[in-house]
Design an enzyme around this catalytic site. Structure first.
Site, short mmCIF file in Angstrom:
data_model
loop_
_atom_site.label_atom_id
_atom_site.label_comp_id
_atom_site.label_asym_id
_atom_site.label_seq_id
_atom_site.Cartn_x
_atom_site.Cartn_y
_atom_site.Cartn_z
N LYS A 94 -46.78 2.07 31.22
CA LYS A 94 -46.74 1.29 29.98
C LYS A 94 -45.44 0.50 29.88
O LYS A 94 -44.37 0.98 30.26
CB LYS A 94 -46.87 2.24 28.79
N SER A 169 -51.01 2.23 20.79
CA SER A 169 -50.39 1.07 21.42
C SER A 169 -50.50 1.06 22.93
O SER A 169 -50.21 0.06 23.57
CB SER A 169 -48.91 1.01 21.03
N SER A 193 -50.87 6.92 20.01
CA SER A 193 -50.93 5.74 20.88
C SER A 193 -51.42 5.99 22.29
O SER A 193 -51.69 5.04 23.01
CB SER A 193 -49.55 5.08 20.95
#
Length: 469
Positions: A94, A169, A193
């Site tokens: 990420k 996210s 997330s």
């Protein structure tokens, strides 16, 4: 659930080479000579080139680094050096987590051009385990949103339906796994997330206990709530990666979870407001447990709303404080929606922030009491299916309902506040879109949750949702 109509027809990308493939399967292929790390790396890069213009799971792809790491992995295996189950397998990281030599932008124009000088600890441990880092996956700007559609890199689309949001996210990591671009991926989870996009995209996701995986080298959102997590094809794969990231050594041979007796499971009632849940989603998740012989005990845990309020106070205060200088000096560099949310968070009174920690301590004791009588806590991960991109209000049936953000976080944020391990496991579909079961446990009891997840995955009566059509 009926969402806002989309002008685009539902489409899905072709499944990639890692779609539905487990880490043990890939590792067995590698060690048997049926494939090589180099071939897996090329397959990942070809898949990303083919599918990512539609999915947008990757912010940056490191072709040269990928091929070099794969070459090293093959040479080591040829020389008898085996670094464990992740050796030679492609992984996405990420874009909140530093990888030396690659950009870490957090999906924000504020950090455009920022290149990490050092690996985060979790990345360093992956390298030591022989992992092949393919690149950086997309994130909602500064990880401050559960939708995955606000980023300087553009929205990430759900591989199960490209007109739908991936969730956030860590939407890029979930989409990369769901599309079969990589074997697994790392994300971060402050309020859901990792688990939210895992649920919406139909893959497994795991948020470990607070502090289990070091967060140094990871851009923060709210330090009191931030976790590093894993997304993969199965809960067992997530646990394999977690054990390596949380261990002091990375070459341990971790056995799969053994058989367990039927666990005692608490099903939390009243965890989500009626305006935030689709009863069909709840029904699919309940039946997933019943089909494997688990009769969950319904518990009306009244602390859920209080925990959500405390979570909001802590996250909002810490996030707005972290970005105060940026809001003051360069507000135009934010996505407008993210900026608006940060400004609203900045209005949380200091007393509310301090009171939230007291609430957290009391709620943690009540959660411990609940787990004294149960092995696991169960509920849907997300009480709705993936909304269309850019949707902000729900439509349940024919009537407008609650906010998308509130619904997506309604069942996940409590476990960040309390720091308990939580899995998201695909268990079926509603209207062809994935639905997921969330299992929460004490730290150290992750194998029990994984064993239940494996039983669910083996049940032929359940509609598979972990694989792309």
């Amino acid at each position: 659930m009926t969402q806002h109509a989309s002008t685009l027809a539902r489409t899905t990308p072709p499944p990639g080479p890692f779609a539905g493939r487990t880490i043990p399967e890939l590792a067995a292929d590698l060690r048997s000579g049926r494939t090589t790390a180099g071939e897996l790396a090329h397959a990942a890069l070809r898949c990303i080139a083919r599918t990512d213009p539609d999915v947008n799971a990757f912010a940056f792809v490191d072709t040269e680094g990928t091929l070099a790491a794969a070459l090293t992995a093959d040479r080591e295996l040829a020389d008898g050096v085996d670094r464990g189950p992740l050796h030679g397998l492609p992984v996405g990281i990420k874009d909140m987590i530093d990888v030396a030599g690659l950009p870490t932008t957090a999906g924000s124009a504020h950090l455009a051009g920022r290149v990490a000088r050092h690996d985060a600890t979790c990345v360093r441990r992956l390298r030591a385990a022989g992992a092949v880092i393919v690149g950086k996956t997309t994130t909602h700007e500064f990880a401050y949103g559960p939708m995955g559609d606000r980023s300087m890199h553009g929205p990430t689309r759900n591989p199960r339906d490209l007109t739908r949001m991936s969730g956030g996210s860590s939407g890029g990591s979930a989409a990369a796994v769901a599309a079969g671009q990589v074997a697994y991926a790392l994300g971060t989870d402050t309020g859901g997330s990792v688990r939210v996009p895992a649920a919406l995209c139909g893959v497994a996701g795991f948020k470990p206990a607070y502090g289990a995986i070091p967060t140094d080298g990871v851009l923060p959102l709210a330090r009191s709530l931030d976790h590093v997590g894993v997304l993969a094809a199965t809960a067992a794969d997530c646990l394999t990666v977690h054990r390596i990231l949380a261990a002091t050594t990375t070459n341990a041979d971790y056995p799969p979870p053994g058989p367990v007796t039927t666990p005692r499971v608490a099903w939390l009632e009243s965890a989500a407001e009626p305006a935030e849940r689709d009863p069909r989603v709840v029904d699919v998740v309940r039946r997933a447990l019943e089909e494997i012989g688990i009769r969950a005990r319904h518990v009306d845990w009244t602390w859920a709303p209080t925990c959500r309020d405390a979570f909001a106070a802590i996250q909002g205060t810490e996030a707005s404080t972290l970005h105060a200088a940026r809001m003051k000096h360069a507000p135009r560099l934010f996505d407008e929606e993210v900026l608006e949310r940060l400004r609203a968070a900045a209005t949380v009174p200091r007393w509310a922030y301090e009171a939230a920690f007291a609430t957290r301590a009391v709620a943690a004791r009540h959660a411990e009491d609940l787990l004294d009588g149960h092995d696991l806590i169960a509920m849907p991960t997300v009480p709705i299916t993936a909304p269309p991109l850019n949707t902000r209000r729900l439509h349940i049936g024919d009537r407008p309902s609650g906010a998308v953000r509130d619904a997506l976080l309604s069942l996940t944020s409590t476990w960040n506040l309390l720091g308990l391990p939580a899995f998201s496991i695909p268990v079926g579909t509603v209207d062809g879109l994935p639905v997921a079961l969330q299992l929460i446990c004490r730290a150290g009891h992750e194998a029990t949750a994984t064993a239940v997840a494996e039983r669910v995955a083996r049940n032929p009566l359940l509609t598979p949702s972990a694989h792309l059509p």
